[in-house]
Write an enzyme that holds these catalytic residues in place. Structure first.
Site, mmCIF file in Angstrom:
data_model
loop_
_atom_site.group_PDB
_atom_site.id
_atom_site.type_symbol
_atom_site.label_atom_id
_atom_site.label_comp_id
_atom_site.label_asym_id
_atom_site.label_seq_id
_atom_site.Cartn_x
_atom_site.Cartn_y
_atom_site.Cartn_z
ATOM 1 N N LYS A 77 0.855 -1.201 0.000
ATOM 2 C CA LYS A 77 0.000 0.000 0.000
ATOM 3 C C LYS A 77 0.881 1.238 0.000
ATOM 4 O O LYS A 77 1.913 1.263 0.689
ATOM 5 C CB LYS A 77 -0.895 0.022 1.252
ATOM 6 C CG LYS A 77 -1.631 1.341 1.421
ATOM 7 C CD LYS A 77 -2.615 1.359 2.583
ATOM 8 C CE LYS A 77 -3.266 2.745 2.656
ATOM 9 N NZ LYS A 77 -4.274 2.840 3.716
ATOM 10 N N GLU A 130 -9.407 12.958 11.288
ATOM 11 C CA GLU A 130 -8.760 11.726 11.758
ATOM 12 C C GLU A 130 -7.941 11.930 13.032
ATOM 13 O O GLU A 130 -6.953 12.674 13.036
ATOM 14 C CB GLU A 130 -7.842 11.161 10.648
ATOM 15 C CG GLU A 130 -7.234 9.828 11.049
ATOM 16 C CD GLU A 130 -6.537 9.103 9.904
ATOM 17 O OE1 GLU A 130 -6.528 9.623 8.767
ATOM 18 O OE2 GLU A 130 -6.007 8.018 10.163
ATOM 19 N N GLU A 174 -7.514 -1.855 2.296
ATOM 20 C CA GLU A 174 -6.777 -0.584 2.453
ATOM 21 C C GLU A 174 -6.862 -0.104 3.908
ATOM 22 O O GLU A 174 -5.885 0.406 4.465
ATOM 23 C CB GLU A 174 -7.412 0.427 1.488
ATOM 24 C CG GLU A 174 -6.738 1.768 1.424
ATOM 25 C CD GLU A 174 -7.475 2.717 0.465
ATOM 26 O OE1 GLU A 174 -8.086 2.256 -0.533
ATOM 27 O OE2 GLU A 174 -7.437 3.933 0.720
ATOM 28 N N GLU A 312 -11.287 10.993 -5.760
ATOM 29 C CA GLU A 312 -11.218 10.972 -4.286
ATOM 30 C C GLU A 312 -10.351 12.119 -3.761
ATOM 31 O O GLU A 312 -10.730 12.817 -2.817
ATOM 32 C CB GLU A 312 -10.654 9.619 -3.823
ATOM 33 C CG GLU A 312 -10.591 9.498 -2.318
ATOM 34 C CD GLU A 312 -10.067 8.136 -1.891
ATOM 35 O OE1 GLU A 312 -10.482 7.105 -2.471
ATOM 36 O OE2 GLU A 312 -9.222 8.112 -0.970
HETATM 37 C C1 ISC Z 1 -4.318 11.022 3.129
HETATM 38 C C2 ISC Z 1 -5.555 11.508 3.273
HETATM 39 O O1 ISC Z 1 -6.594 10.773 3.785
HETATM 40 C C3 ISC Z 1 -6.370 9.579 4.520
HETATM 41 C C4 ISC Z 1 -7.446 9.506 5.529
HETATM 42 C C5 ISC Z 1 -8.672 8.981 5.202
HETATM 43 C C6 ISC Z 1 -8.823 8.242 4.043
HETATM 44 C C7 ISC Z 1 -7.767 7.970 3.222
HETATM 45 C C8 ISC Z 1 -7.955 7.142 2.004
HETATM 46 O O2 ISC Z 1 -9.037 6.550 1.830
HETATM 47 O O3 ISC Z 1 -7.050 7.099 1.164
HETATM 48 C C9 ISC Z 1 -6.398 8.410 3.551
HETATM 49 O O4 ISC Z 1 -5.728 7.300 4.086
HETATM 50 C C10 ISC Z 1 -5.884 12.883 2.895
HETATM 51 O O5 ISC Z 1 -7.024 13.328 3.157
HETATM 52 O O6 ISC Z 1 -5.006 13.573 2.337
#
Ligand code: ISC
Length: 326
Positions: A77, A130, A174, A312
């Protein structure tokens, strides 16, 4: 650091993404120093010019390159980021951006941290959803997020996407990388580590995420571990780095436009007792004069779709784009 804090004092700390990067700490007295941003007017209308770095097409190509490293077995990952530089005329007032973030709360952890002693210097701003780690006495809490889908304005479609996320094998995998890394990192210093078997869906203004509330107790003999020690122990989790960590950090350095600096680091506070709370520095930007540099990353695993990762990261960037206003 906590040893030098007096009663009622806290250190507000911004840790950089890169190990060996510059950390920032300010000694504050929350009762005396809390500026009343509620009275700050919203950002004045400015003209904004946004420049993505790299372009969306180039970002998609880098996601494809990361998928190549995963297919070759070098990585499992990696969280690949991109920037948008927003130049505003007149320049944004950081206090006005923080006031708007506090008012709208697109993420639970709102911050505005000067990065230098100079009041006119760069400021780290954001609204992270987070929690990296909180320490209250001997209770340690983490709430990692990973695995995401952009929200829809249509209520039924939005609910369908949230439900689909909870069943997505790609997103569950993930997410599991992050939970496993946090559980392993806490093991030497904690007991009674409680990790629910399945994540929940956590929704922000622009995305649904998978999240897992982790709770533990500091082991006897490690009660000297402050919230800052714990943040340093955990960072970078695979919510911003990857698995294995070193290979992911190498891929990030090779594929991103430059060092992340304070973005995708950790930001929070710690008090004299060692209690404190650190968020992951996401949904964030650095405002330096007229330029606000925004960062967003997305977790890439086997099965990721480059076009979906562009969407995203676009939804993640939209949180701060909306906060700076028209
Ligand atoms: C790295 C980020 O999100 C992280 C936190 C939530 C979901 C994430 C995702 O689904 O990729 C990321 O791991 C960002 O918002 O820049």
């Amino acid at each position: 650091m906590t040893a030098s804090l007096g009663a009622g004092e806290r250190a507000v700390v911004a840790l950089p993404f890169e190990h060996g990067g510059t950390a920032v700490a300010h000694r504050v007295r929350p009762e005396a120093d809390s500026a009343d941003v509620a009275d700050v007017p919203p950002p004045a209308p400015s003209a904004h010019a946004a420049t993505p770095e790299p372009s969306e097409a180039a970002y998609a190509a880098r996601v494809t390159a990361a998928l190549g490293l995963i297919a070759a077995g070098d990585l499992r990952k990696v969280v690949l980021g991109r920037w948008v530089d927003v130049v505003s005329d007149p320049p944004l007032d950081p206090r006005a951006v923080v006031a708007r973030l506090l008012d709208r709360r697109p993420g639970r952890y709102v911050f505005g941290v000067p990065l230098t002693a100079d009041a006119a210097g760069p400021v780290l701003l954001g609204a992270s959803p987070e929690l990296l780690v909180r320490r209250t006495g001997d209770v340690v809490t983490c709430f990692p997020l990973a695995g995401s889908v952009p929200r829809s304005a249509d209520e039924r479609e939005d609910a369908r996407r949230a439900a689909g996320l909870g069943r997505s094998a790609k997103d569950l995998a993930e997410h599991a990388f992050v939970v496993d890394a946090i559980t392993a990192a806490l093991a030497p210093v904690c007991v009674e580590v409680d990790v629910p078997a399945r994540p929940v869906v956590v929704s922000t203004d622009t995305l649904h995420h998978l999240g897992t509330p982790v709770r533990a107790r500091l082991a006897p003999g490690t009660t000297g571990w402050s919230a800052l020690h714990l943040a340093l122990l955990l960072h970078p989790t695979p919510a911003v780095g990857g698995v294995p960590t070193t290979a992911a950090l190498d891929a990030i350095a090779a594929l991103e436009p430059g060092p992340r600096g304070p973005l995708a680091g950790a930001v929070g506070w710690v008090d004299a007792a060692g209690d404190g709370e650190f968020a992951v520095t996401i949904r964030a930007g650095v405002l330096d004069g007229p330029t606000l540099r925004l960062f967003a990353g997305a977790g890439i695993v086997a099965g990721s779709d480059p076009a979906a990762e562009v969407r995203e990261t676009g939804a993640k960037l939209a949180t701060m784009m909306t906060a700076v206003g028209p």
